[in-house]
Motif scaffolding. Sequence first.
Motif, PDB file in Angstrom:
ATOM      1  N   VAL A 100      76.661  33.045 110.720  1.00  0.00           N
ATOM      2  CA  VAL A 100      76.147  33.521 109.436  1.00  0.00           C
ATOM      3  C   VAL A 100      75.352  34.798 109.692  1.00  0.00           C
ATOM      4  O   VAL A 100      74.274  34.769 110.283  1.00  0.00           O
ATOM      5  N   ASP A 101      75.904  35.916 109.264  1.00  0.00           N
ATOM      6  CA  ASP A 101      75.242  37.209 109.445  1.00  0.00           C
ATOM      7  C   ASP A 101      74.492  37.603 108.174  1.00  0.00           C
ATOM      8  O   ASP A 101      74.756  37.084 107.087  1.00  0.00           O
ATOM      9  N   GLN A 102      73.567  38.525 108.324  1.00  0.00           N
ATOM     10  CA  GLN A 102      72.828  39.095 107.188  1.00  0.00           C
ATOM     11  C   GLN A 102      72.231  37.987 106.308  1.00  0.00           C
ATOM     12  O   GLN A 102      72.397  37.960 105.082  1.00  0.00           O
ATOM     13  N   VAL A 103      71.528  37.058 106.944  1.00  0.00           N
ATOM     14  CA  VAL A 103      70.992  35.907 106.223  1.00  0.00           C
ATOM     15  C   VAL A 103      70.036  36.339 105.115  1.00  0.00           C
ATOM     16  O   VAL A 103      69.883  35.639 104.105  1.00  0.00           O
ATOM     17  N   GLU A 104      69.422  37.512 105.274  1.00  0.00           N
ATOM     18  CA  GLU A 104      68.477  37.980 104.258  1.00  0.00           C
ATOM     19  C   GLU A 104      69.148  38.288 102.920  1.00  0.00           C
ATOM     20  O   GLU A 104      68.469  38.454 101.903  1.00  0.00           O
ATOM     21  N   ARG A 105      70.471  38.341 102.881  1.00  0.00           N
ATOM     22  CA  ARG A 105      71.185  38.623 101.645  1.00  0.00           C
ATOM     23  C   ARG A 105      71.471  37.359 100.829  1.00  0.00           C
ATOM     24  O   ARG A 105      72.076  37.428  99.763  1.00  0.00           O
ATOM     25  N   TYR A 106      71.044  36.213 101.351  1.00  0.00           N
ATOM     26  CA  TYR A 106      71.259  34.944 100.654  1.00  0.00           C
ATOM     27  C   TYR A 106      69.942  34.421 100.080  1.00  0.00           C
ATOM     28  O   TYR A 106      68.873  34.582 100.676  1.00  0.00           O
ATOM     29  N   ASP A 107      70.034  33.768  98.934  1.00  0.00           N
ATOM     30  CA  ASP A 107      68.898  33.008  98.436  1.00  0.00           C
ATOM     31  C   ASP A 107      68.659  31.819  99.370  1.00  0.00           C
ATOM     32  O   ASP A 107      69.542  31.443 100.156  1.00  0.00           O
ATOM     33  N   PRO A 108      67.491  31.175  99.317  1.00  0.00           N
ATOM     34  CA  PRO A 108      67.187  30.068 100.227  1.00  0.00           C
ATOM     35  C   PRO A 108      68.240  28.957 100.191  1.00  0.00           C
ATOM     36  O   PRO A 108      68.796  28.640  99.126  1.00  0.00           O
ATOM     37  N   PHE A 109      68.497  28.375 101.361  1.00  0.00           N
ATOM     38  CA  PHE A 109      69.534  27.345 101.461  1.00  0.00           C
ATOM     39  C   PHE A 109      69.253  26.432 102.651  1.00  0.00           C
ATOM     40  O   PHE A 109      68.456  26.738 103.545  1.00  0.00           O
ATOM     41  N   HIS A 110      69.981  25.308 102.652  1.00  0.00           N
ATOM     42  CA  HIS A 110      70.064  24.411 103.800  1.00  0.00           C
ATOM     43  C   HIS A 110      71.548  24.151 104.021  1.00  0.00           C
ATOM     44  O   HIS A 110      72.251  23.722 103.092  1.00  0.00           O
ATOM     45  N   LEU A 111      72.040  24.423 105.205  1.00  0.00           N
ATOM     46  CA  LEU A 111      73.456  24.285 105.530  1.00  0.00           C
ATOM     47  C   LEU A 111      73.603  23.198 106.587  1.00  0.00           C
ATOM     48  O   LEU A 111      73.117  23.336 107.712  1.00  0.00           O
ATOM     49  N   VAL A 112      74.275  22.115 106.216  1.00  0.00           N
ATOM     50  CA  VAL A 112      74.511  20.993 107.124  1.00  0.00           C
ATOM     51  C   VAL A 112      75.890  21.167 107.743  1.00  0.00           C
ATOM     52  O   VAL A 112      76.895  21.242 107.029  1.00  0.00           O
ATOM     53  N   VAL A 129      64.408  31.633 109.511  1.00  0.00           N
ATOM     54  CA  VAL A 129      65.490  30.679 109.723  1.00  0.00           C
ATOM     55  C   VAL A 129      65.005  29.585 110.666  1.00  0.00           C
ATOM     56  O   VAL A 129      64.327  29.856 111.658  1.00  0.00           O
ATOM     57  N   GLU A 130      65.372  28.364 110.358  1.00  0.00           N
ATOM     58  CA  GLU A 130      65.034  27.234 111.220  1.00  0.00           C
ATOM     59  C   GLU A 130      66.287  26.401 111.447  1.00  0.00           C
ATOM     60  O   GLU A 130      67.000  26.072 110.497  1.00  0.00           O
ATOM     61  N   GLU A 131      66.602  26.090 112.691  1.00  0.00           N
ATOM     62  CA  GLU A 131      67.753  25.255 113.030  1.00  0.00           C
ATOM     63  C   GLU A 131      67.259  23.986 113.699  1.00  0.00           C
ATOM     64  O   GLU A 131      66.329  24.018 114.519  1.00  0.00           O
ATOM     65  N   SER A 132      67.898  22.866 113.366  1.00  0.00           N
ATOM     66  CA  SER A 132      67.508  21.592 113.951  1.00  0.00           C
ATOM     67  C   SER A 132      68.738  20.707 114.133  1.00  0.00           C
ATOM     68  O   SER A 132      69.681  20.774 113.342  1.00  0.00           O
ATOM     69  N   GLU A 133      68.720  19.896 115.181  1.00  0.00           N
ATOM     70  CA  GLU A 133      69.753  18.895 115.421  1.00  0.00           C
ATOM     71  C   GLU A 133      69.272  17.566 114.856  1.00  0.00           C
ATOM     72  O   GLU A 133      68.128  17.162 115.074  1.00  0.00           O
ATOM     73  N   LEU A 134      70.126  16.891 114.119  1.00  0.00           N
ATOM     74  CA  LEU A 134      69.742  15.611 113.565  1.00  0.00           C
ATOM     75  C   LEU A 134      69.771  14.541 114.652  1.00  0.00           C
ATOM     76  O   LEU A 134      70.710  14.484 115.454  1.00  0.00           O
ATOM     77  N   PRO A 135      68.780  13.662 114.700  1.00  0.00           N
ATOM     78  CA  PRO A 135      68.742  12.613 115.720  1.00  0.00           C
ATOM     79  C   PRO A 135      69.684  11.467 115.367  1.00  0.00           C
ATOM     80  O   PRO A 135      70.235  11.404 114.254  1.00  0.00           O
ATOM     81  N   ALA A 136      69.861  10.551 116.303  1.00  0.00           N
ATOM     82  CA  ALA A 136      70.616   9.335 116.017  1.00  0.00           C
ATOM     83  C   ALA A 136      69.894   8.540 114.931  1.00  0.00           C
ATOM     84  O   ALA A 136      68.660   8.550 114.833  1.00  0.00           O
ATOM     85  N   GLY A 137      70.665   7.873 114.099  1.00  0.00           N
ATOM     86  CA  GLY A 137      70.099   7.129 112.991  1.00  0.00           C
ATOM     87  C   GLY A 137      70.449   7.770 111.666  1.00  0.00           C
ATOM     88  O   GLY A 137      71.346   8.610 111.576  1.00  0.00           O
TER      89      GLY A 137
END
Length: 418
Positions: A100-112, A129-137
């Motif tokens: 995902v390039d030029q993230v500043e051109r997008y309104d706020p989002f969460h992409l799973v 920008v914040e990226e996270s890995e979902l844990p087990a569960g």
Amino acid sequence: MCTVFVSVDPGSAVPVLVLAVRDEYTDRGWLPPGRHWPDRPGVVGGLDLDAGGTWLAVAPGAGREAVAACLLNGFGHTADPQRRLSRGGLPLIAVSGQPVDQVERYDPFHLVVARPSGVRVVSWDGSSVEESELPAGLSAILNDGPEGRRSSAACPPGILATMNARLARFRARLQAAARPEPASGPPEVAWGPWLPIARGDGLPPDDPAALIRLLTPPGGRVWGSVSLSLIALSREGIRYDFGAVSEHGPSPRVGLETVLDRTVLSTSRERTPMDKEPSAESLAEMGAQMEAWLVARGHSPSIPASTADAPKWQRDMLTVLSAAEAAGVLRKCPHLTPEPQPAAVMAEAPDLLLCLPCYSEVLPRRVCPDCRKPSGSASLEGGVEDVRRGPLLIYSRMRCAQCAWLKSPTGPEGTFGA
């Protein structure tokens, strides 16, 4: 106010499950999942008719790991209106393996972004920008991020309270139910105890905790849950079940249909009308049937033309159709059998084969492939239908009158067969 629940169990035969509810203005136009993007023939997703993107997309794999991507709107600083890009393009980018390039051109989002090997969430609040890995569960992603931990300060208090009520209720219900391991079979069998919970768990749509929601403000646009998606990702493939919310009464109705079932790749795929080689006599008979059907609907008689002379719109359809057939995900109406028989394919859904009666029934609901708005009419006097006839298939493109005239130098192509 969309909601996504993700279950990760690395030791399961189906390590990743996704339950996604899409909330949107109910009058915003959309089409159910299909191969709507000729430049991405391996991608399946619902189509947003306003911006041309999607809220959820999947790519079955075809030799690589299957992937699904789901979009939720976020809270925070919005993008510059002069440079803004539609967030609906993000799931298409994600399942295609592109950054995902030029993230500043997008309104706020969460992409799973979910794969059998794991699930990550990319969040953008307009500042960072914040990226996270979902844990087990079991994890939940809401419009204020994973577990409601991001951008809560920008979320209106009423919406925040509703999201918290929904999260508390349905996390407990899903955790208490046996975790399914979906394989082939109808959705009721595949998803087991999760399915009635995903369909709303019996709550009325105005309950603060309702998963299938409906808000009708006085004099305003109606907002509510419009669709449900259930996705199972395994090392053998992907299963995708989808349903539209058809009623918002005391008990909302969500009828699920299986869009993709690639969970058993080692068995023979379902045969299509193109699997058996027809005889010359059969081809002649089917050609006569299709010709008579077209003429009865007011089309010009077919004229001889080779495949090499096919217009670009038909070649684009053939590209998607061939890719879907090769991947074993070509859809067809239940009336088509493995025996060769006449069928029709539409430019706006080139991975779907319809028998001629079913094709006639969908004509009033067709969408212009150029502007993605209603074609205007099922008749030749309204929407302008271009038709090419092959040995087994009728290829059809129905454009609205405006696009038919504006985008063709000499006006509509008309109704000609090949």
